[in-house]
Design an enzyme around this catalytic site. Structure first.
Site, PDB file in Angstrom:
ATOM      1  N   CYS A 105      23.098  47.096  36.033  1.00  0.00           N
ATOM      2  CA  CYS A 105      23.852  46.057  35.994  1.00  0.00           C
ATOM      3  C   CYS A 105      24.104  45.359  37.297  1.00  0.00           C
ATOM      4  O   CYS A 105      24.643  45.997  38.234  1.00  0.00           O
ATOM      5  CB  CYS A 105      25.372  46.172  35.532  1.00  0.00           C
ATOM      6  SG  CYS A 105      26.484  45.077  35.428  1.00  0.00           S
ATOM      7  N   CYS A 108      27.980  44.668  38.194  1.00  0.00           N
ATOM      8  CA  CYS A 108      28.359  46.209  38.656  1.00  0.00           C
ATOM      9  C   CYS A 108      28.343  46.579  39.939  1.00  0.00           C
ATOM     10  O   CYS A 108      29.126  47.082  40.628  1.00  0.00           O
ATOM     11  CB  CYS A 108      27.716  47.145  37.500  1.00  0.00           C
ATOM     12  SG  CYS A 108      28.197  46.660  35.764  1.00  0.00           S
TER      13      CYS A 108
END
Length: 181
Positions: A105, A108
């Protein structure tokens, strides 16, 4: 389970293996009989279960082996499906913030350094992170994750706030609200 090995001779100190800091423990005995050495050695509170094996080599198990999961103030602690609830329960009245992320991600990865800074700013909050990979999927489902990153804020073992996406300002406001309640 981690163990530390010590080499022992009847008249010498116990010397630790190279992987453990040198901290000699002086035995208080004069023979090499097969007695329980825990009463003859001065051990720190982190060392227990001194057991004798062949060739005068002893394994000392640390109480950390049996003590359950822990988290540390000022840092982000990686959790798994097996350690998460133990840490949350041991946090007591402290606010717990969980960063649910994945390795692939992009958002993230962008918010991770800011999340770490938050852990250093709030010493009364426990900061955790959970990689929502296949191994931790049951916990991710239990916590109701739909997107990553998702931040769950818990108080006394219950989820009280959620921030989805890499919205740093929203996360700070949510933490402040839960801390002040």
């Amino acid at each position: 389970m981690a163990s530390i090995q010590f080499t022992l001779s009847p008249t010498s100190s116990i010397r630790s293996s190279p992987s453990f800091p040198a901290n000699p423990i002086t035995p208080q005995y004069s023979s090499t009989t097969t007695k329980d050495l825990s009463s003859y050695c001065k051990l720190s509170s982190r060392q227990k279960n001194v057991t004798k094996s062949r060739n005068l080599v002893f394994s000392v198990r640390s109480s950390l082996d049996t003590a359950g999961p822990t988290s540390f103030v000022g840092q982000v602690t990686e959790v798994t499906k097996d350690t998460f609830w133990g840490i949350v329960n041991s946090a007591g009245d402290k606010t717990v913030v969980l960063d649910m992320y994945t390795q692939w991600c992009g958002p993230c990865k962008l918010i991770a350094p800011k999340y770490k800074e938050l852990s250093q700013k709030y010493d009364d909050v426990v900061f955790l992170k959970l990689d929502c990979n296949q191994e931790n999927k049951p916990l991710a489902k239990e916590l109701g994750i739909k997107v990553v990153p998702t931040f769950k804020i818990l108080k006394q073992g219950k989820i009280v706030k959620e921030v989805t996406g890499a919205k740093f300002d929203n996360l700070v406001v949510a933490i402040e609200n839960v801390r002040s309640s």
